[in-house]
Structures are given as structure tokens and as C-alpha cells.
Design a protein around this motif. Structure first.
Motif, mmCIF file in Angstrom:
data_model
loop_
_atom_site.group_PDB
_atom_site.id
_atom_site.type_symbol
_atom_site.label_atom_id
_atom_site.label_comp_id
_atom_site.label_asym_id
_atom_site.label_seq_id
_atom_site.Cartn_x
_atom_site.Cartn_y
_atom_site.Cartn_z
ATOM 1 N N SER A 98 10.952 14.857 -1.083
ATOM 2 C CA SER A 98 10.750 15.320 0.290
ATOM 3 C C SER A 98 9.671 14.567 1.059
ATOM 4 O O SER A 98 9.691 14.554 2.292
ATOM 5 C CB SER A 98 10.402 16.816 0.287
ATOM 6 N N VAL A 99 8.719 13.917 0.354
ATOM 7 C CA VAL A 99 7.600 13.296 1.065
ATOM 8 C C VAL A 99 7.337 11.852 0.630
ATOM 9 O O VAL A 99 7.336 10.931 1.451
ATOM 10 C CB VAL A 99 6.298 14.119 0.880
ATOM 11 N N ARG A 100 7.106 11.654 -0.650
ATOM 12 C CA ARG A 100 6.620 10.354 -1.113
ATOM 13 C C ARG A 100 7.603 9.212 -0.833
ATOM 14 O O ARG A 100 7.217 8.141 -0.350
ATOM 15 C CB ARG A 100 6.319 10.416 -2.615
ATOM 16 N N LYS A 101 8.845 9.433 -1.181
ATOM 17 C CA LYS A 101 9.855 8.393 -0.963
ATOM 18 C C LYS A 101 9.937 8.027 0.513
ATOM 19 O O LYS A 101 10.096 6.854 0.878
ATOM 20 C CB LYS A 101 11.202 8.899 -1.474
ATOM 21 N N ASP A 113 0.829 -1.209 0.000
ATOM 22 C CA ASP A 113 0.000 0.000 0.000
ATOM 23 C C ASP A 113 0.864 1.260 0.000
ATOM 24 O O ASP A 113 0.547 2.245 -0.676
ATOM 25 C CB ASP A 113 -0.922 0.011 1.222
ATOM 26 N N ALA A 114 1.951 1.223 0.762
ATOM 27 C CA ALA A 114 2.831 2.395 0.826
ATOM 28 C C ALA A 114 3.472 2.674 -0.527
ATOM 29 O O ALA A 114 3.597 3.833 -0.943
ATOM 30 C CB ALA A 114 3.913 2.185 1.886
ATOM 31 N N THR A 164 7.663 3.174 6.080
ATOM 32 C CA THR A 164 6.878 1.950 6.256
ATOM 33 C C THR A 164 7.790 0.729 6.311
ATOM 34 O O THR A 164 7.638 -0.142 7.178
ATOM 35 C CB THR A 164 5.862 1.800 5.107
ATOM 36 N N ILE A 165 8.745 0.659 5.396
ATOM 37 C CA ILE A 165 9.703 -0.453 5.394
ATOM 38 C C ILE A 165 10.509 -0.464 6.686
ATOM 39 O O ILE A 165 10.657 -1.496 7.348
ATOM 40 C CB ILE A 165 10.654 -0.337 4.184
ATOM 41 N N ASN A 166 11.024 0.686 7.050
ATOM 42 C CA ASN A 166 11.870 0.797 8.239
ATOM 43 C C ASN A 166 11.131 0.346 9.496
ATOM 44 O O ASN A 166 11.671 -0.379 10.334
ATOM 45 C CB ASN A 166 12.330 2.245 8.395
ATOM 46 N N GLN A 167 9.881 0.757 9.597
ATOM 47 C CA GLN A 167 9.103 0.444 10.796
ATOM 48 C C GLN A 167 8.645 -1.008 10.816
ATOM 49 O O GLN A 167 8.756 -1.691 11.837
ATOM 50 C CB GLN A 167 7.893 1.380 10.868
#
Length: 282
Positions: free
Chosen positions: A123-126, A56-57, A132-135
Motif C-alpha cells: 500500500s505504501v512502500r512500492k 534513494d527511493a 519516484t520513477i514515474n515522476q
């Protein structure tokens, strides 16, 4: 009254065709393809929530336009509890209908300066995908972020490389879905004149993503296959004008499918042994 209804239906249909190209992959298709690349099948055996969160992210970060990502953003924030991401799509929304890919599809590290980074990729989308991956994979507990090149990198190299892999799977699928050589908004398969190239990027990020597999024969076979496809595409492609030559686009299109097959054959065998992935899914 019947004629009025038909007129309204035709009007809505035309608007939809303008906003979404008929051959564009939708979110469900991208998610299904990503599953096959990561797991060899359409099924996630364990911890489906982690997969759906990154799927989804990626869809939100890469394809959101015309405020169509409100539901995905809300799901990331409320269901998956992703922190430090925008509260509203207004912060990164981009319009332009089926031209939105010009603002997000040019490359993982592309800056989009010619568009003033209108879609806020840098600045935002990436960051939505990387956060999400990191968390969800607990990269902070595996590998600390690093001080590189005089600046602090919020995400470790392997987290960034995994984000790049997810991004390029999406790009390859868009190439496969394209039916016209005129649709050149997506980063090409190989570097052309002043362009980024998908295979070049995969070759760059693979040693970082599969850092525990570099002595593995499967890894070497994978890298050899990427080199082979790259060399073959190099023979027919230098810039987007080449795709208009007789027969070239069909051949180029087939190489996109071959590249996706390569990822589906090798990535599941390699990534399952990486600690961050193994911990989440196996």
C-alpha cells in the motif's frame, strides 16, 4: 570511568550488531551496484539527480526499518520534489531489526499477507519507488497508465517493470552479501516450493522493460543467459533446506554473483535505447 565508557561502547556495538547483520549491504553499496547495472560503471554521466532520486527511493522503500529512513524520505520530498508520498516514516515503518527483510524482500508482487503487510509494502512502500520513477522519467508523458484486469493501474507497464528491475538488483546484492544459508528472508534465485524466484521474475519483466529491443541480438543473448543460469540453479535448489547441504550454498552463492554479472553486462546496452531512459540520461 574508563570501564564505564568501555561498557557503554560494547553495549552500543551489540545493539548495532543486532539491528544490522554484519553481512548486509548498506545503502551506498546498493547505490553503487545499481549504477553499474544501469551504466556499466560507478559514474552517471548526465542528470545525476534522477539516478540518486531512484536510488534513494529504492533504499527507503526496500530497507527502511526502525525509523532509519527519515532523512531519505525528507530528501525525496524536499530535494527531489516527489509528490504523493508519505510525510512521515511512521506510515510504513517496521521494526524487527535484522528480520525486517521478511516484510519487504519476498518479491516485487508479494503481498505479505502472513505478516498483515506490516511494512505496508503493497500500500505504501512500492508506491514510493514507482512514484519516484514515474515522476523523474516522465512516464505519464510517454505512456499512459492502463485499465487492466478490471482495475486502473496507476503506473504503466514499463514503469512497473523498471521498478521490478531495480528491486531485484537489490535482492541479488543481498544474496551476494549473505554468508549463511540460514538467511533465507530474501526471495530465492529461482522458484522453489511455493516461492517466487528472482530469475523467473526477470524473465517475465524483461520483455516489458526492453520492449524496443526484442529483435536485438543483444537482447536474445541476455535472455539466453538468464535461462542458462536459471537451469543451473534449478539443478541444485528446490527449497531453502537444500542450501544446508554440503557445498550447495557456496555454489548457489556463486550463481548470485553470476546473475549480477549478467545484468551488468547486458542491461546497460539494452536500457540506454529505451525512450524513457534515453531521454533522462543521454
Amino acid at each position: 570511568m574508563k570501564k564505564l565508557r568501555l561498557s557503554i561502547l560494547w553495549f552500543v556495538l551489540i545493539l548495532c550488531m543486532l539491528a544490522f547483520p554484519a553481512n548486509a549491504s548498506n545503502g551506498a553499496e546498493h547505490g553503487s551496484v545499481l549504477q553499474r547495472v544501469l551504466f556499466h560503471s560507478n559514474m552517471v554521466s548526465n542528470n545525476k539527480e534522477v539516478f540518486y532520486a531512484i536510488s534513494d527511493a529504492s533504499q527507503l522503500a526496500i530497507d527502511e526499518h526502525g525509523r532509519d529512513g527519515k532523512q531519505l524520505l525528507n530528501k525525496l520530498r524536499t530535494k527531489y520534489k516527489i509528490k504523493n508520498i508519505p510525510k512521515s516514516v511512521d506510515k510504513f515503518d517496521v521494526g524487527h531489526g535484522n528480520q525486517h527483510r521478511n516484510y519487504t524482500h519476498k518479491g516485487w508482487t508479494y503481498t505479505y499477507t502472513e505478516y498483515g503487510d506490516e511494512a505496508k509494502w503493497v500500500s505504501v512502500r512500492k508506491n514510493i519507488l514507482l512514484q519516484t520513477i514515474n515522476q523523474k522519467f516522465d512516464f505519464d508523458g510517454i505512456d499512459l497508465a492502463q485499465w487492466v484486469g478490471g482495475k486502473f493501474n496507476k503506473y504503466c507497464d514499463q514503469c512497473d517493470a523498471f521498478g521490478a528491475m531495480i528491486y531485484y538488483v537489490h535482492m541479488i546484492q543481498d544474496h551476494i552479501s549473505n554468508e549463511s544459508p540460514k538467511q533465507d528472508e530474501v526471495i530465492p534465485l529461482v522458484k522453489g516450493s511455493g516461492q517466487y524466484g528472482i530469475i523467473d521474475e526477470l524473465i517475465q519483466y524483461s520483455p516489458i522493460l526492453f520492449k524496443h529491443e526484442e529483435d536485438n541480438s543483444t537482447y536474445h543473448s541476455y535472455m539466453i543467459k538468464l535461462d542458462e543460469i536459471q537451469s543451473e540453479v534449478d539443478e541444485i535448489y528446490d527449497n531453502s533446506d537444500d542450501l544446508g547441504k554440503p557445498g550447495v550454498y557456496q555454489e548457489y552463492h556463486e550463481y548470485a554473483s553470476e546473475l549480477m554479472d549478467c545484468l551488468q553486462d547486458y542491461v546497460p546496452l539494452l536500457i540506454k535505447n529505451e525512450p524513457f531512459f534515453k531521454k533522462a540520461f543521454y
